[in-house]
Write an enzyme that holds these catalytic residues in place. Structure first.
Site, PDB file in Angstrom:
ATOM      1  N   GLU A  17       0.943  -1.123   0.117  1.00 48.21           N
ATOM      2  CA  GLU A  17      -0.099  -0.089  -0.042  1.00 48.21           C
ATOM      3  C   GLU A  17       0.836   1.275   0.046  1.00 48.21           C
ATOM      4  OE1 GLU A  17      -3.043   1.016  -0.339  1.00 48.21           O
ATOM      5  OE2 GLU A  17      -4.512  -0.651   0.375  1.00 48.21           O
ATOM      6  N   ASN A 154     -10.733   4.702   1.876  1.00 47.63           N
ATOM      7  CA  ASN A 154      -9.991   4.318   1.041  1.00 47.63           C
ATOM      8  C   ASN A 154      -9.919   5.310  -0.157  1.00 47.63           C
ATOM      9  OD1 ASN A 154      -7.601   2.615   0.319  1.00 47.63           O
ATOM     10  ND2 ASN A 154      -9.039   0.858   0.674  1.00 47.63           N
ATOM     11  N   ASP A 206     -10.091   0.948  -4.349  1.00 48.05           N
ATOM     12  CA  ASP A 206      -9.139   0.582  -3.307  1.00 48.05           C
ATOM     13  C   ASP A 206      -8.140   1.978  -3.326  1.00 48.05           C
ATOM     14  OD1 ASP A 206      -7.011  -0.280  -1.585  1.00 48.05           O
ATOM     15  OD2 ASP A 206      -7.562  -2.231  -2.130  1.00 48.05           O
TER      16      ASP A 206
END
Length: 296
Positions: A17, A154, A206
């Site tokens: 991430e 997100n 995402d």
């Protein structure tokens, strides 16, 4: 222009991430959440450092080259890689989570250098609306609670002029992306509205990035795609990556024309996606915007 995804690092991250391009170093940084690790890649090689808490989102510190602000499990920290492969972590601010078992998730700086980050319950299956979105303005201050009742916040991103803020909730029961009017002087989002309903589209929303044209790029988790939406919320294109769970994207490279994509390596049979957890590069024919440092 080639939109074929190229493998950058076979990192095998559990959850890769928060990719951030460092122009000064010509290097890409990102995190592996369950691995409690900060990663760095440049053409010279790949390194990583591990800490004592999971870290989920990062931004460079303007006042301290080589140090980062990070959203971790118990709060916000200043982290710095150490010799020997460890991370030094200095607490900046704790947060009062809504319940045990929570951590920070997606985060980034706005165009003025304020750090935004959301929290989530690690048990996604519970579907609990206990996630919160915080804004951290500077050292010596507590994070300011901005939004509540999220599940998996997100997709944070800001338009090139900084006057629009984007946020998604990637939980399967939501799968929405919102846009907000953003007051750049006060750091206040207002006029929340649906930007894209991802339910009829492939993949859950995402992590995201914005390009120089103001278009919003977001990873389609579970679909192996990265989607580009115009500022009007129209799907413009979808690019493939060779894994099912792309997690977040960021522009980098000398001209900011490479889209780096981190990914998730789930458990189970990975014979159909052996590169899951890796970092990939796409060249979509557009440029990104340099990301501000915290406190800039």
């Amino acid at each position: 222009m080639s939109t074929q995804a190229e493998l950058v690092v076979d990192a095998r991250c559990g959850t890769g991430e928060s990719p951030v391009w460092s122009a000064a170093e010509q290097a890409l940084y990102w995190v592996d959440i369950p691995g409690r690790a900060l990663h760095r890649w440049s053409p010279d090689g790949h390194r990583h450092w591990t800490g004592e808490e999971m870290l989920a989102c990062i931004a460079p510190r303007a006042d301290a080259p080589g140090q980062w602000i990070a959203g971790m499990e118990s709060g916000l920290f200043s982290i710095e890689p150490q010799d020997g492969g460890t991370l030094a972590a200095t607490p900046l601010a704790q947060v009062a989570h809504a319940r045990p078992g929570m951590r920070f998730n997606d985060g980034r700086c706005d165009r003025q250098g304020r750090f935004w980050a959301g929290t989530m319950l690690m048990d996604m299956g519970a579907g609990a609306h206990v996630g919160r979105l915080y804004r951290h303005d500077g050292y010596g201050q507590l994070p300011s609670l901005q939004l509540e009742a999220l599940i998996v916040p997100n997709g944070l991103a800001f338009s090139p002029d900084g006057r629009t803020m984007y946020l998604s909730d990637s939980h399967p029961s939501v799968q929405a992306i919102w846009a907000f009017d953003y007051d750049t002087a006060t750091g206040t989002p207002t006029n929340r509205r649906l930007f894209v309903d991802m339910n009829p589209l492939p993949g859950r929303p995402d992590g995201a990035a914005v390009d120089a044209d103001g278009c919003y790029w977001i990873c389609g988790n579970d679909a192996g795609l990265v989607h580009r939406f115009t500022p009007q919320g129209k799907l413009d294109r979808s690019l493939e990556v060779p894994v099912k769970k792309p997690a977040m994207c960021a522009f980098g490279g000398p001209k900011l024309d490479t889209l780096f994509v981190t990914s998730i390596r789930p458990g189970g049979d990975l014979s159909d996606q052996p590169l899951a957890g890796g970092v990939f590069a796409l060249r979509p024919g557009t440029q990104g915007i340099a990301e501000p440092a915290f406190g800039s």
